[in-house]
Motif scaffolding. Sequence first.
Motif, PDB file in Angstrom:
ATOM      1  N   ASN A  60       0.742  -1.280  -0.160  1.00 31.83           N
ATOM      2  CA  ASN A  60       0.066  -0.014  -0.070  1.00 31.83           C
ATOM      3  C   ASN A  60       0.970   1.404   0.006  1.00 31.83           C
ATOM      4  OD1 ASN A  60      -2.473  -1.575   0.024  1.00 31.83           O
ATOM      5  ND2 ASN A  60      -2.442  -1.700   2.179  1.00 31.83           N
ATOM      6  N   LEU A  61       1.941   1.402   0.657  1.00 28.97           N
ATOM      7  CA  LEU A  61       2.755   2.292   0.510  1.00 28.97           C
ATOM      8  C   LEU A  61       3.732   2.567  -0.437  1.00 28.97           C
ATOM      9  CD1 LEU A  61       4.127   2.049   4.432  1.00 28.97           C
ATOM     10  CD2 LEU A  61       2.264   3.646   3.532  1.00 28.97           C
ATOM     11  N   ARG A  62       3.844   1.556  -1.355  1.00 30.39           N
ATOM     12  CA  ARG A  62       5.021   1.330  -2.433  1.00 30.39           C
ATOM     13  C   ARG A  62       4.195   2.099  -3.577  1.00 30.39           C
ATOM     14  NH1 ARG A  62       6.332  -4.399  -3.969  1.00 30.39           N
ATOM     15  NH2 ARG A  62       4.525  -4.461  -4.938  1.00 30.39           N
ATOM     16  N   ARG A  63       4.097   3.468  -3.534  1.00 29.69           N
ATOM     17  CA  ARG A  63       3.566   4.293  -4.594  1.00 29.69           C
ATOM     18  C   ARG A  63       4.433   5.595  -4.938  1.00 29.69           C
ATOM     19  NH1 ARG A  63      -1.952   3.484  -4.637  1.00 29.69           N
ATOM     20  NH2 ARG A  63      -2.798   1.896  -3.144  1.00 29.69           N
ATOM     21  N   SER A  64       4.395   6.047  -6.006  1.00 31.51           N
ATOM     22  CA  SER A  64       5.127   7.320  -6.462  1.00 31.51           C
ATOM     23  C   SER A  64       4.999   8.199  -5.575  1.00 31.51           C
ATOM     24  CB  SER A  64       4.767   7.490  -7.988  1.00 31.51           C
ATOM     25  OG  SER A  64       4.999   6.552  -8.722  1.00 31.51           O
ATOM     26  N   SER A  65       3.985   8.322  -5.140  1.00 34.45           N
ATOM     27  CA  SER A  65       3.519   9.886  -4.442  1.00 34.45           C
ATOM     28  C   SER A  65       4.474   9.850  -2.967  1.00 34.45           C
ATOM     29  CB  SER A  65       2.180   9.994  -4.013  1.00 34.45           C
ATOM     30  OG  SER A  65       1.600   8.513  -3.319  1.00 34.45           O
ATOM     31  N   LEU A  66       4.800   8.776  -2.516  1.00 29.78           N
ATOM     32  CA  LEU A  66       5.518   8.691  -1.325  1.00 29.78           C
ATOM     33  C   LEU A  66       7.070   8.972  -1.488  1.00 29.78           C
ATOM     34  CD1 LEU A  66       6.223   8.096   1.645  1.00 29.78           C
ATOM     35  CD2 LEU A  66       6.309   5.736   1.161  1.00 29.78           C
ATOM     36  N   VAL A  67       7.481   8.527  -2.848  1.00 35.56           N
ATOM     37  CA  VAL A  67       8.871   8.820  -3.339  1.00 35.56           C
ATOM     38  C   VAL A  67       8.730  10.385  -3.610  1.00 35.56           C
ATOM     39  CG1 VAL A  67      10.626   8.457  -5.105  1.00 35.56           C
ATOM     40  CG2 VAL A  67       9.154   6.612  -4.302  1.00 35.56           C
ATOM     41  N   TRP A  68       7.736  10.945  -4.220  1.00 35.71           N
ATOM     42  CA  TRP A  68       7.821  12.399  -4.356  1.00 35.71           C
ATOM     43  C   TRP A  68       7.953  13.079  -3.131  1.00 35.71           C
ATOM     44  CZ3 TRP A  68       3.044  12.326  -8.280  1.00 35.71           C
ATOM     45  CH2 TRP A  68       3.574  11.708  -9.499  1.00 35.71           C
ATOM     46  N   LEU A  69       7.154  12.765  -2.083  1.00 39.45           N
ATOM     47  CA  LEU A  69       7.108  13.590  -0.809  1.00 39.45           C
ATOM     48  C   LEU A  69       8.538  13.395  -0.214  1.00 39.45           C
ATOM     49  CD1 LEU A  69       5.475  14.816   1.149  1.00 39.45           C
ATOM     50  CD2 LEU A  69       4.826  12.775   2.223  1.00 39.45           C
ATOM     51  N   LEU A 198      -5.279   3.770   5.206  1.00 35.47           N
ATOM     52  CA  LEU A 198      -7.030   3.829   5.466  1.00 35.47           C
ATOM     53  C   LEU A 198      -7.578   3.955   4.012  1.00 35.47           C
ATOM     54  CD1 LEU A 198      -9.408   4.122   7.192  1.00 35.47           C
ATOM     55  CD2 LEU A 198      -9.134   6.376   7.209  1.00 35.47           C
ATOM     56  N   VAL A 199      -7.057   4.623   3.008  1.00 34.24           N
ATOM     57  CA  VAL A 199      -7.617   4.703   1.816  1.00 34.24           C
ATOM     58  C   VAL A 199      -7.644   3.274   1.132  1.00 34.24           C
ATOM     59  CG1 VAL A 199      -7.659   5.609  -0.727  1.00 34.24           C
ATOM     60  CG2 VAL A 199      -7.376   7.149   1.508  1.00 34.24           C
ATOM     61  N   CYS A 200      -6.591   2.610   1.111  1.00 33.08           N
ATOM     62  CA  CYS A 200      -6.494   1.259   0.528  1.00 33.08           C
ATOM     63  C   CYS A 200      -7.227   0.161   1.071  1.00 33.08           C
ATOM     64  CB  CYS A 200      -5.180   0.802   0.712  1.00 33.08           C
ATOM     65  SG  CYS A 200      -3.814   1.947  -0.403  1.00 33.08           S
ATOM     66  N   THR A 201      -7.346   0.378   2.507  1.00 34.43           N
ATOM     67  CA  THR A 201      -8.245  -0.413   3.330  1.00 34.43           C
ATOM     68  C   THR A 201      -9.888  -0.324   2.987  1.00 34.43           C
ATOM     69  OG1 THR A 201      -6.851  -0.304   5.264  1.00 34.43           O
ATOM     70  CG2 THR A 201      -9.041  -1.208   5.515  1.00 34.43           C
ATOM     71  N   ILE A 202     -10.338   0.876   2.809  1.00 33.83           N
ATOM     72  CA  ILE A 202     -11.805   1.119   2.361  1.00 33.83           C
ATOM     73  C   ILE A 202     -11.825   0.715   0.955  1.00 33.83           C
ATOM     74  CG2 ILE A 202     -13.198   3.117   1.667  1.00 33.83           C
ATOM     75  CD1 ILE A 202     -11.925   4.858   4.072  1.00 33.83           C
ATOM     76  N   HIS A 203     -10.904   0.777   0.121  1.00 36.69           N
ATOM     77  CA  HIS A 203     -11.082   0.263  -1.371  1.00 36.69           C
ATOM     78  C   HIS A 203     -11.293  -1.398  -1.277  1.00 36.69           C
ATOM     79  CE1 HIS A 203      -9.396  -1.028  -5.237  1.00 36.69           C
ATOM     80  NE2 HIS A 203     -10.298  -0.259  -5.619  1.00 36.69           N
ATOM     81  N   PHE A 204     -10.342  -1.763  -0.390  1.00 34.51           N
ATOM     82  CA  PHE A 204     -10.471  -3.460  -0.247  1.00 34.51           C
ATOM     83  C   PHE A 204     -11.882  -3.812   0.164  1.00 34.51           C
ATOM     84  CE2 PHE A 204     -10.178  -7.108   2.520  1.00 34.51           C
ATOM     85  CZ  PHE A 204      -9.711  -8.106   1.769  1.00 34.51           C
TER      86      PHE A 204
END
Length: 208
Positions: A60-69, A198-204
């Motif tokens: 869930n954390l392995r996203r481009s947005s975290l790298v950008w941050l 939380l967002v990923c959990t809601i989606h699941f």
Amino acid sequence: MMNRKKINNLFSITICLLCLAELLLILSSWLISSAFPDSSVRSLLGSEGVRWLLGHSAVNLRRSSLVWLLLAAISYGVYTKSGINRCITDLLKSRKLHYRERLSLFLAATELLFAVIVMLLLTCVPHAILLSVSGDLFPSSFSQSIVPMACMLLLLIGTTSGIVLGTFKSALQWTDAMTYGLRKFSPVILLYIFGIQLVCTIHFVFFM
């Protein structure tokens, strides 16, 4: 100081609320799936839900947005600690600048201009390599690289300015500036980690 303390308190409260929302979602998903077994709601306490929670916590954390941050935090720290921001402020206020300050602004402007020219050549000429197959800017390699490239440019400007201004006299001071940015962004990074989970959990639970 009080404003900073209020902001930190707000971040703390928000993170606690996100954790509480995650716990409530876990419990409510189990209750709803038990009360309405024919519904599409997935229980996070069932075998599938437990496997997803444990197996996707890192995904869930392995996203481009975290790298950008993280890149933004590092480049912000170097830019701030270099002193180039003070030079820009003095220039806008028509204050007299010393030779090193004028030189740092000239180098910063040159680097910015060079970066803009390079990006224009990579996106605006026929068959530009950063365009998509259909010739679009969004989505394309350009849209995927614009945030990292902007952060790297800010890092380069901050680094050269720090060397010229004498604020970075050693590699230790340069890396300390990077960690300063990470420290400044640490509440935002924490907020991102709990929020995206939380967002990923809601989606699941409701949409997978």
